[in-house]
Design an enzyme around this catalytic site. Sequence first.
Site, PDB file in Angstrom:
ATOM      1  N   CYS A   1       1.423  -1.193  -0.476  1.00  0.00           N
ATOM      2  CA  CYS A   1      -0.201  -0.134  -0.004  1.00  0.00           C
ATOM      3  C   CYS A   1       1.015   1.492  -0.260  1.00  0.00           C
ATOM      4  O   CYS A   1       1.573   1.199   0.446  1.00  0.00           O
ATOM      5  CB  CYS A   1      -0.718  -0.334   0.994  1.00  0.00           C
ATOM      6  SG  CYS A   1      -1.967  -1.743   1.066  1.00  0.00           S
TER       7      CYS A   1
ATOM      8  N   ARG B   1       4.278   1.274  -6.591  1.00  0.00           N
ATOM      9  CA  ARG B   1       3.891   0.058  -5.686  1.00  0.00           C
ATOM     10  C   ARG B   1       2.800  -0.720  -6.059  1.00  0.00           C
ATOM     11  O   ARG B   1       2.747  -2.091  -5.131  1.00  0.00           O
ATOM     12  CB  ARG B   1       3.660   0.944  -4.135  1.00  0.00           C
ATOM     13  CG  ARG B   1       4.791   2.084  -3.900  1.00  0.00           C
ATOM     14  CD  ARG B   1       4.517   2.588  -2.679  1.00  0.00           C
ATOM     15  NE  ARG B   1       4.353   1.685  -1.851  1.00  0.00           N
ATOM     16  CZ  ARG B   1       5.105   1.483  -0.782  1.00  0.00           C
ATOM     17  NH1 ARG B   1       6.610   2.079  -0.915  1.00  0.00           N
ATOM     18  NH2 ARG B   1       4.919   0.722   0.377  1.00  0.00           N
TER      19      ARG B   1
ATOM     20  N   TRP C   1      -2.969  -1.852  -1.323  1.00  0.00           N
ATOM     21  CA  TRP C   1      -2.816  -3.609  -2.509  1.00  0.00           C
ATOM     22  C   TRP C   1      -2.954  -4.265  -1.335  1.00  0.00           C
ATOM     23  O   TRP C   1      -3.058  -4.271  -0.155  1.00  0.00           O
ATOM     24  CB  TRP C   1      -1.542  -3.427  -2.658  1.00  0.00           C
ATOM     25  CG  TRP C   1      -0.930  -4.729  -2.751  1.00  0.00           C
ATOM     26  CD1 TRP C   1      -0.281  -5.978  -1.657  1.00  0.00           C
ATOM     27  CD2 TRP C   1      -0.922  -5.651  -3.761  1.00  0.00           C
ATOM     28  NE1 TRP C   1      -0.125  -7.161  -2.224  1.00  0.00           N
ATOM     29  CE2 TRP C   1      -0.090  -7.662  -3.942  1.00  0.00           C
ATOM     30  CE3 TRP C   1      -0.828  -5.111  -5.201  1.00  0.00           C
ATOM     31  CZ2 TRP C   1       0.401  -7.305  -5.407  1.00  0.00           C
ATOM     32  CZ3 TRP C   1      -0.306  -5.582  -6.767  1.00  0.00           C
ATOM     33  CH2 TRP C   1      -0.523  -7.712  -6.031  1.00  0.00           C
TER      34      TRP C   1
ATOM     35  N   ASN D   1      -0.743   0.847   5.732  1.00  0.00           N
ATOM     36  CA  ASN D   1       0.509   0.091   5.300  1.00  0.00           C
ATOM     37  C   ASN D   1       0.826  -1.388   5.688  1.00  0.00           C
ATOM     38  O   ASN D   1       1.978  -0.580   7.034  1.00  0.00           O
ATOM     39  CB  ASN D   1       1.594   0.880   4.251  1.00  0.00           C
ATOM     40  CG  ASN D   1       1.803  -0.151   3.662  1.00  0.00           C
ATOM     41  OD1 ASN D   1       2.594  -1.087   3.277  1.00  0.00           O
ATOM     42  ND2 ASN D   1       3.881  -0.033   2.988  1.00  0.00           N
ATOM     43  N   GLY D   2       1.022  -2.285   5.188  1.00  0.00           N
ATOM     44  CA  GLY D   2       1.497  -3.400   6.582  1.00  0.00           C
ATOM     45  C   GLY D   2       0.729  -4.797   6.471  1.00  0.00           C
ATOM     46  O   GLY D   2      -0.814  -4.146   5.626  1.00  0.00           O
TER      47      GLY D   2
ATOM     48  N   GLU E   1      14.688 -23.569 -11.641  1.00  0.00           N
ATOM     49  CA  GLU E   1      14.547 -21.950 -11.138  1.00  0.00           C
ATOM     50  C   GLU E   1      16.140 -20.726 -11.751  1.00  0.00           C
ATOM     51  O   GLU E   1      15.318 -19.790 -12.555  1.00  0.00           O
ATOM     52  CB  GLU E   1      13.539 -21.229 -10.225  1.00  0.00           C
ATOM     53  CG  GLU E   1      13.478 -19.856 -10.240  1.00  0.00           C
ATOM     54  CD  GLU E   1      12.552 -19.371 -10.636  1.00  0.00           C
ATOM     55  OE1 GLU E   1      11.712 -19.811 -11.204  1.00  0.00           O
ATOM     56  OE2 GLU E   1      12.835 -17.929 -10.690  1.00  0.00           O
TER      57      GLU E   1
ATOM     58  N   LYS F   1      15.848 -18.349 -14.541  1.00  0.00           N
ATOM     59  CA  LYS F   1      15.721 -16.741 -14.798  1.00  0.00           C
ATOM     60  C   LYS F   1      17.277 -16.208 -15.592  1.00  0.00           C
ATOM     61  O   LYS F   1      17.317 -15.019 -15.796  1.00  0.00           O
ATOM     62  CB  LYS F   1      16.405 -16.703 -12.982  1.00  0.00           C
ATOM     63  CG  LYS F   1      15.360 -16.821 -11.930  1.00  0.00           C
ATOM     64  CD  LYS F   1      14.815 -14.924 -12.166  1.00  0.00           C
ATOM     65  CE  LYS F   1      13.150 -15.089 -12.128  1.00  0.00           C
ATOM     66  NZ  LYS F   1      11.975 -15.717 -12.502  1.00  0.00           N
TER      67      LYS F   1
ATOM     68  N   GLU G   1      16.041 -15.955 -19.319  1.00  0.00           N
ATOM     69  CA  GLU G   1      14.944 -14.326 -19.335  1.00  0.00           C
ATOM     70  C   GLU G   1      15.289 -13.260 -19.063  1.00  0.00           C
ATOM     71  O   GLU G   1      14.500 -12.302 -20.062  1.00  0.00           O
ATOM     72  CB  GLU G   1      13.557 -15.156 -18.636  1.00  0.00           C
ATOM     73  CG  GLU G   1      13.294 -14.562 -17.048  1.00  0.00           C
ATOM     74  CD  GLU G   1      12.350 -15.119 -16.065  1.00  0.00           C
ATOM     75  OE1 GLU G   1      11.159 -14.881 -17.012  1.00  0.00           O
ATOM     76  OE2 GLU G   1      11.563 -15.524 -14.993  1.00  0.00           O
TER      77      GLU G   1
ATOM     78  N   HIS H   1      22.926 -39.537 -20.573  1.00  0.00           N
ATOM     79  CA  HIS H   1      21.987 -39.808 -21.133  1.00  0.00           C
ATOM     80  C   HIS H   1      21.961 -39.440 -22.059  1.00  0.00           C
ATOM     81  O   HIS H   1      21.137 -39.319 -23.331  1.00  0.00           O
ATOM     82  CB  HIS H   1      20.571 -40.313 -20.882  1.00  0.00           C
ATOM     83  CG  HIS H   1      20.705 -41.090 -19.461  1.00  0.00           C
ATOM     84  ND1 HIS H   1      21.331 -42.468 -19.496  1.00  0.00           N
ATOM     85  CD2 HIS H   1      20.884 -41.346 -17.974  1.00  0.00           C
ATOM     86  CE1 HIS H   1      21.386 -43.163 -18.212  1.00  0.00           C
ATOM     87  NE2 HIS H   1      20.861 -41.931 -17.501  1.00  0.00           N
TER      88      HIS H   1
ATOM     89  N   LYS I   1       4.577  -9.886 -17.756  1.00  0.00           N
ATOM     90  CA  LYS I   1       4.562 -10.028 -16.206  1.00  0.00           C
ATOM     91  C   LYS I   1       3.454 -10.684 -15.733  1.00  0.00           C
ATOM     92  O   LYS I   1       3.896 -12.455 -15.502  1.00  0.00           O
ATOM     93  CB  LYS I   1       4.575  -8.508 -15.248  1.00  0.00           C
ATOM     94  CG  LYS I   1       3.822  -8.842 -13.568  1.00  0.00           C
ATOM     95  CD  LYS I   1       5.043  -9.928 -13.481  1.00  0.00           C
ATOM     96  CE  LYS I   1       5.858  -9.768 -12.279  1.00  0.00           C
ATOM     97  NZ  LYS I   1       6.816 -10.785 -11.598  1.00  0.00           N
TER      98      LYS I   1
HETATM   99  C1  AGP Z   1       9.067 -15.939 -14.198  1.00  0.00           C
HETATM  100  O1  AGP Z   1      10.386 -15.378 -14.096  1.00  0.00           O
HETATM  101  C2  AGP Z   1       8.087 -15.583 -15.465  1.00  0.00           C
HETATM  102  N1  AGP Z   1       8.635 -14.283 -15.814  1.00  0.00           N
HETATM  103  C3  AGP Z   1       7.092 -16.801 -16.131  1.00  0.00           C
HETATM  104  O2  AGP Z   1       7.783 -17.757 -15.758  1.00  0.00           O
HETATM  105  C4  AGP Z   1       5.881 -16.720 -14.850  1.00  0.00           C
HETATM  106  O3  AGP Z   1       6.621 -17.666 -13.716  1.00  0.00           O
HETATM  107  C5  AGP Z   1       4.724 -17.850 -15.266  1.00  0.00           C
HETATM  108  O4  AGP Z   1       4.717 -17.026 -15.886  1.00  0.00           O
HETATM  109  C6  AGP Z   1       3.802 -18.142 -14.678  1.00  0.00           C
HETATM  110  O5  AGP Z   1       2.905 -16.575 -13.753  1.00  0.00           O
HETATM  111  P1  AGP Z   1       2.186 -16.089 -12.709  1.00  0.00           P
HETATM  112  O6  AGP Z   1       3.229 -17.426 -11.554  1.00  0.00           O
HETATM  113  O7  AGP Z   1       2.138 -15.006 -12.401  1.00  0.00           O
HETATM  114  O8  AGP Z   1       0.670 -17.405 -12.938  1.00  0.00           O
END
Ligand code: AGP
Length: 612
Positions: free
Chosen positions: A2, A27, A76, A102-103, A485, A489, A492, A508, A607
Amino acid sequence: MCGIVAYNGQKQAAPILLEGLEKLEYRGYDSAGLAVRDGEGDIEVVRAKGRLKVLAEKTNEGKSLKGDCGIGHTRWATHGEPSENNAHPHESLHAEVVAVHNGIIENYQEIRSKLERHQYTFYSQTDTEIAVNLIEYYRHKYDETPIGALRRAMMRIRGSYALAVLFKDRPGEIYLARKDSPMIIGVTEGESFAASDAPAILKHTRHVYYIDNMELACLSKGGVTFYNIDGEQIEKEITEITWDAEAAEKGGYEHFMMKEIFEQPKAVEDTLHSVCDGQEIDLKDIHLDEEEIRSIAHITIVACGSAYHVGVAAQYVIEDLSRIPVRVELASEFRYRNPILGENELVIVISQSGETADSLAALREAKRQGVKTLGIVNVVGSSIAREADNVFYTLAGPEIAVATTKAYSAQLMAVYCLAVRFAYVRGKINKEEYKKYIDELSALPEKISKSLEDKERLQWFAAKFGNNRDIFYIGRGMDYATCLEGSLKMKEISYLHSEAYAAGELKHGTISLVEKGTLVIGVSTQNELYEKTLSNMIEVKSRGGYLVGITSYGHYSIEDTVDFTIYIPRTDSHFTTLLTVPSLQLLGYYMSVNKGLNPDKPRNLAKSVTVE
Ligand code: AGP
């Protein structure tokens, strides 16, 4: 998170508050509101769901709200759906106290029950309304001053808060209280300001005070008085802000991604505290009581991207601790393959945004089959949160960078809590082990901070290896989930090709790709698999690979094998992903920045992938 703003001066407050809130839009929020008073007049409150422009239209750009003293808020949602009713400012039952917050108030339920016993009633689902009424209650019960009532409330509340409060009987004064949530105070000739973050006040003043934890303050017109938690007046140093507004939005970091990497300890801690008081993990709020937990015969986890990687880690943890069979599925596959879901199945859909099209479709498929569903979601009121039977909210706050970091870690903490609770309720671990796991979960936020202390070494390493064509991440068991993961990272945000591989699978086929100088990152934090992973790493080294080893403090023998070592703090082997991934996030971040890229906005990515 928030955003709060406060203004006390000679000008009309509402337009200044609106402008301040606009500077806090980064934010993230879903509703907003203002409370303004004109001299001794009543406090007028206006709230609106949606973007700030809705509030601006409702108040004719603030002109319809008269008065030179007021507070504002962008919400938020953490407790209670996004709605006008849940938007701040919140008013106490007798309209004597109006506040923005906020919190997160962790013990708001118990405080609500206490107030209900004193005939208090509530109009919203928020924790903030509870706090506002608690303050009013203390003023009456102890005939307290505003500071007296606020400090009593601070000692009763468990959680985090930055509060700005108007009292009906104190015109021309704004009271502040802070614990853990950010707040900055600005002053200039005849005016004083408070806000969650500097951008909201930089236009008016760069002369600021920083209110510390468990401190209170009173804004007058052009001045501020500070108090400690004992109600004693204290002196504070005034400082000058030298950085610009854009840098301030990122908390002084160059990118939102870095800011969010360093917000992980708090995101993880807040998520843990939403279900755990340090002694018990209580899932009743997400309708997973003991009977429900005992009835689960099988779990299917469905997600995409990083959320899917949380599912892979969750499979190891939940199966090993609770002995419930777990299947992990990519949502984009699950939705089309006519999945078989059995009796007493629990489908868990993990999603930061709660709007990912494939994950939402997978949820609907599970519901079509009449299966119980649980969402692990970061955005309150999002589609997956609303459509799942129950939702476990991660309290990571809004995540701006496209590459997820703090939401991923908060999701991991959520599944750790499920695994430990399931194991205890189903009698797979005893009370002593249950407490041991809870103690270790409680120690993880601090250990993440410790992991992040390695950032300079990772920055140096990234500069040295920024031009690698191929990068391989290898690990076994939980470490394989970590590699997934770490590799994503890297891909991407730095656009360097990388691949995560189960270390035992290398021979393999894939090991044929390893040649002189190929960068291989070996993750080996699972004690019982340490030697095996190390031998896989030696295989890589003997073929010319440049070997990075990630392991827990204590496994110093790894230095005999690898070219560069990253250590993580010791923790239970079920939880090492949460301490390893932050280092891999930093590695990806620095590789990206070294290539002159913007890690916050990687090419081709959104996003939230709300289309197929
Ligand atoms: C993660 O860094 C990516 N931006 C992407 O893989 C993301 O995790 C995926 O699109 C799932 O998004 P969500 O968690 O909002 O469902």
